[in-house]
Design a protein around this motif. Structure first.
Motif, short mmCIF file in Angstrom:
data_model
loop_
_atom_site.label_atom_id
_atom_site.label_comp_id
_atom_site.label_asym_id
_atom_site.label_seq_id
_atom_site.Cartn_x
_atom_site.Cartn_y
_atom_site.Cartn_z
N GLY A 16 -3.22 -5.71 2.07
CA GLY A 16 -2.06 -4.69 1.90
C GLY A 16 -1.07 -4.71 3.20
N TYR A 17 -0.55 -5.90 3.64
CA TYR A 17 0.22 -5.66 4.72
C TYR A 17 1.60 -5.33 4.70
CZ TYR A 17 -3.85 -8.86 6.17
OH TYR A 17 -5.05 -9.15 6.58
N SER A 18 1.89 -5.31 3.31
CA SER A 18 3.49 -4.58 2.88
C SER A 18 4.33 -5.21 3.25
CB SER A 18 3.34 -3.11 3.26
OG SER A 18 2.14 -2.29 2.58
N GLY A 19 4.41 -6.71 3.27
CA GLY A 19 5.53 -7.42 3.81
C GLY A 19 5.55 -7.89 5.27
N HIS A 20 4.74 -7.53 6.13
CA HIS A 20 4.49 -7.77 7.50
C HIS A 20 3.20 -8.53 7.69
CE1 HIS A 20 7.80 -5.37 8.32
NE2 HIS A 20 7.75 -5.56 9.86
N THR A 64 0.92 -1.04 0.03
CA THR A 64 0.06 0.13 -0.04
C THR A 64 0.88 1.18 0.08
OG1 THR A 64 0.04 0.24 2.37
CG2 THR A 64 -1.76 -1.35 1.37
N LEU A 65 0.55 2.39 -0.40
CA LEU A 65 1.29 3.82 -0.44
C LEU A 65 1.89 3.93 0.79
CD1 LEU A 65 1.97 5.59 -2.75
CD2 LEU A 65 0.15 7.09 -1.74
N MET A 66 0.99 3.78 1.95
CA MET A 66 1.55 4.23 3.39
C MET A 66 2.11 2.80 4.04
SD MET A 66 0.87 7.48 3.42
CE MET A 66 1.43 7.83 4.74
N ARG A 67 2.15 1.94 3.31
CA ARG A 67 2.73 0.70 3.91
C ARG A 67 2.22 0.29 5.30
NH1 ARG A 67 8.96 1.91 4.07
NH2 ARG A 67 8.70 -0.08 5.38
N LEU A 68 0.66 0.49 5.48
CA LEU A 68 -0.01 0.21 6.46
C LEU A 68 -1.29 -0.66 5.97
CD1 LEU A 68 -0.14 3.31 8.78
CD2 LEU A 68 0.93 1.14 9.36
N PRO A 69 -1.62 -1.78 6.47
CA PRO A 69 -2.70 -2.57 6.12
C PRO A 69 -3.76 -1.74 6.02
CG PRO A 69 -2.28 -3.15 8.27
CD PRO A 69 -1.26 -2.23 8.18
N GLN A 70 -4.77 -2.13 5.09
CA GLN A 70 -6.08 -1.57 4.97
C GLN A 70 -7.21 -2.66 5.12
OE1 GLN A 70 -5.57 -0.93 0.63
NE2 GLN A 70 -4.50 1.01 0.97
N PHE A 71 -8.04 -2.15 6.30
CA PHE A 71 -9.20 -2.75 6.61
C PHE A 71 -10.41 -1.84 6.46
CE2 PHE A 71 -7.43 -5.47 10.55
CZ PHE A 71 -6.09 -5.64 9.65
N GLY A 72 -11.61 -2.53 5.91
CA GLY A 72 -12.49 -1.80 5.73
C GLY A 72 -13.99 -2.68 5.46
N ARG A 73 -14.84 -1.77 5.12
CA ARG A 73 -16.48 -2.52 4.82
C ARG A 73 -16.75 -1.78 3.17
NH1 ARG A 73 -16.68 -0.64 9.84
NH2 ARG A 73 -17.13 -1.95 11.45
N ILE A 74 -17.35 -2.60 2.72
CA ILE A 74 -17.96 -2.37 1.35
C ILE A 74 -19.53 -2.48 1.54
CG2 ILE A 74 -18.27 -2.60 -1.27
CD1 ILE A 74 -15.50 -3.69 -1.09
N GLY A 75 -20.30 -1.44 1.75
CA GLY A 75 -21.45 -1.38 2.19
C GLY A 75 -21.58 -2.02 3.60
N SER A 76 -22.75 -2.70 4.01
CA SER A 76 -22.56 -2.97 5.55
C SER A 76 -22.41 -4.32 5.88
CB SER A 76 -24.36 -3.01 5.94
OG SER A 76 -25.16 -3.77 5.17
N LEU A 119 -7.87 4.28 9.30
CA LEU A 119 -6.72 4.99 8.69
C LEU A 119 -7.19 5.63 7.30
CD1 LEU A 119 -4.23 2.57 9.67
CD2 LEU A 119 -4.52 4.44 10.71
N PRO A 120 -6.68 6.69 6.72
CA PRO A 120 -6.81 6.97 5.39
C PRO A 120 -6.07 6.02 4.12
CG PRO A 120 -5.77 8.74 6.49
CD PRO A 120 -5.78 7.40 7.55
N GLN A 121 -6.82 5.69 3.27
CA GLN A 121 -6.47 4.61 2.35
C GLN A 121 -6.41 5.41 1.04
OE1 GLN A 121 -9.24 1.23 2.24
NE2 GLN A 121 -8.98 1.20 4.56
N TYR A 122 -5.24 5.62 0.43
CA TYR A 122 -5.01 6.28 -0.77
C TYR A 122 -4.66 5.32 -1.90
CZ TYR A 122 -3.72 9.86 2.89
OH TYR A 122 -3.93 10.63 4.09
N ASN A 123 -5.29 5.95 -2.98
CA ASN A 123 -5.00 5.23 -4.46
C ASN A 123 -3.35 5.71 -4.77
OD1 ASN A 123 -7.54 4.48 -4.58
ND2 ASN A 123 -8.21 6.14 -6.01
N PHE A 124 -2.82 4.69 -5.45
CA PHE A 124 -1.49 4.94 -6.07
C PHE A 124 -1.42 6.06 -7.07
CE2 PHE A 124 0.18 1.26 -3.90
CZ PHE A 124 1.45 1.38 -3.79
N PRO A 125 -0.38 7.01 -6.93
CA PRO A 125 -0.54 8.11 -8.09
C PRO A 125 -0.05 7.50 -9.13
CG PRO A 125 1.56 8.14 -6.44
CD PRO A 125 0.50 6.94 -6.00
#
Length: 427
Positions: free
Chosen positions: A363-367, A344-356, A396-402
């Motif tokens: 995106g654990y970025s090697g960890h 991931t761009l910030m090298r932090l995992p991305q957790f979330g929901r789509i809908g409910s 945490l903010p989740q950014y698209n890759f530029p």
């Protein structure tokens, strides 16, 4: 449809369970349907099944086909960005909350291994090896940081004491994490799959999800069937492809390469790693290595953007192995393979929901080994209505890759080249 088989790795050649599960045909229903039979998916599924949910897992290829069955097999705590970075960018409260969870994943692994009698050569202890004085200073800072968040099984090693653990002159010292460890990753994920099945869970291999139909009940379509579920867990990580476009935009698959030598004599094993610890160095493009249960040296490292053939993997990794252990010059390499992790761009995992009712973790970025097991527990808690810890990550903010898909690879490769140059110059 022919099911894609495991890559020709040491792990696949020494797997405890080679049974192939059937593909999904027709319609099925479940409380929870999980996409992906790797660590994230099976940790989620197993935690949920332990709570009495009916769980179906859909795997496009084989159980542990992706990074979960190809990685270095090391329990490394925390995240690719540590708590000081998190505090600086997201505040003290977020750093404290993530710090309280940073060492939980390794314990989940140990609990699963013990509870379900999983045979995966689990051994204790890991070392972060410093190649320069500056890196050793960073390890001293890491020790203080982790201790501030409650992790106390740490010992700082100087250039002399690290030789008790690693038979190499490369290092100026390091940090011993006594609660780290290493294991056979494919056998762990296969053991978790068997544990899920023992609780009534069902795993379909060769069942790639081709369409997700959202609603109060989510319908997951494969080429030959469909699962209807109250909740879905998306756990494909670097092998998810474009199934969920908004997730693909936030991350990028990157490759790591691994070798496995022929079995080494007890004398050579003792000379290389006298106390059988696993090791990763402190470079940005790091090397990692350990001994297997049958006495081979697993040695991996580097980051690539695209697949490599086994011959090229050996050409890439063997010089690093010989720099660390010159005495292995005549040792045969029996296996060479690669696998993708998700950056991931910030090298932090991305957790979330789509809908409910669709949850994801990626995106654990090697960890990912420890963090993916933590993710499974947090997803289970969230589905059960206890979402506080999951929401720390989801906030945490989740950014698209530029640059989109066209430019994200070259831009990231340029960044990796810069940090690799810093490693070589020792700055």
């Amino acid at each position: 449809m022919t099911t894609q088989q495991h890559t020709a790795s040491y792990y696949a050649a020494s797997a405890n369970d080679t049974r192939q599960r059937p593909s999904l045909t027709g319609d099925a229903t479940a409380d929870i349907c999980v996409i992906g039979a790797g660590f994230t998916g099976l940790s989620s599924a197993l935690h949920l099944a332990e709570q009495g949910y009916k769980v179906i897992v859909l795997e496009a290829s084989r159980i542990g086909f992706g990074a979960s069955g190809r990685n270095g097999g090391q329990i490394v705590h925390s995240y690719s960005r540590d708590m000081d970075f998190i505090e600086k960018h997201y505040g003290q409260d977020t750093a404290n909350a993530m710090g309280a969870m940073a060492f939980e994943g390794g314990q989940i692994i140990r609990d699963f291994v013990k509870r379900y009698d999983i045979r995966c050569d689990l051994k204790d202890g890991g070392i972060f090896a410093a190649c320069t004085g500056a890196q050793l200073d960073e390890m001293a800072s890491k020790k203080r940081l982790w201790e501030r968040h409650g992790h106390e099984q740490l010992e700082l090693l100087d250039a002399s004491s690290i030789r008790q653990y690693i038979g190499s002159d490369r290092y100026t010292g390091g940090l011993l994490d006594k609660s780290g460890g290493h294991f056979h990753p494919l056998n762990l994920v296969l053991g978790e799959a068997a544990a899920l099945e023992s609780l009534g869970g069902v795993i379909y291999e060769g069942s790639k999800v081709v369409r997700v139909e959202q609603g109060d009940k989510v319908r997951l379509h494969t080429e030959q069937g469909c699962v209807s579920a109250n909740h879905v867990v998306v756990a494909g990580n670097a092998y998810l492809g474009g199934l969920i476009p908004q997730l693909a935009q936030k991350s990028m698959p990157c490759g790591s390469q691994v070798l496995a030598t022929e079995p080494l004599s007890q004398e050579v094993q003792q000379a290389l790693l006298p106390q059988d610890q696993c090791v990763e160095d402190c470079n940005y493009l790091l090397d990692y290595y350990r001994l297997t249960g049958d006495g081979r040296l697993i040695y991996g490292g580097g980051v690539t953007y695209g697949a490599r053939e086994p011959g090229k993997i050996e050409q890439l990794i063997r010089p690093n192995m010989l720099k660390t252990f010159p005495e292995l010059a005549g040792v045969k390499v029996d296996f060479a393979w690669s696998g993708n992790f998700l950056l991931t761009l910030m090298r932090l995992p991305q957790f979330g929901r789509i809908g409910s009712n669709i949850y994801y973790a990626q995106g654990y970025s090697g960890h990912g080994i420890a963090s993916s097991h933590l993710a499974g527990r947090l997803i289970c808690d969230a589905i059960r209505g206890q979402s506080g810890r999951f929401d720390v990550f989801a906030g945490l903010p989740q950014y698209n890759f530029p640059g989109g898909r066209l430019l994200r690879v070259p831009l990231t490769a340029m960044g990796a080249w810069y940090y690799s140059l810093r490693d070589r110059l020792g700055v």
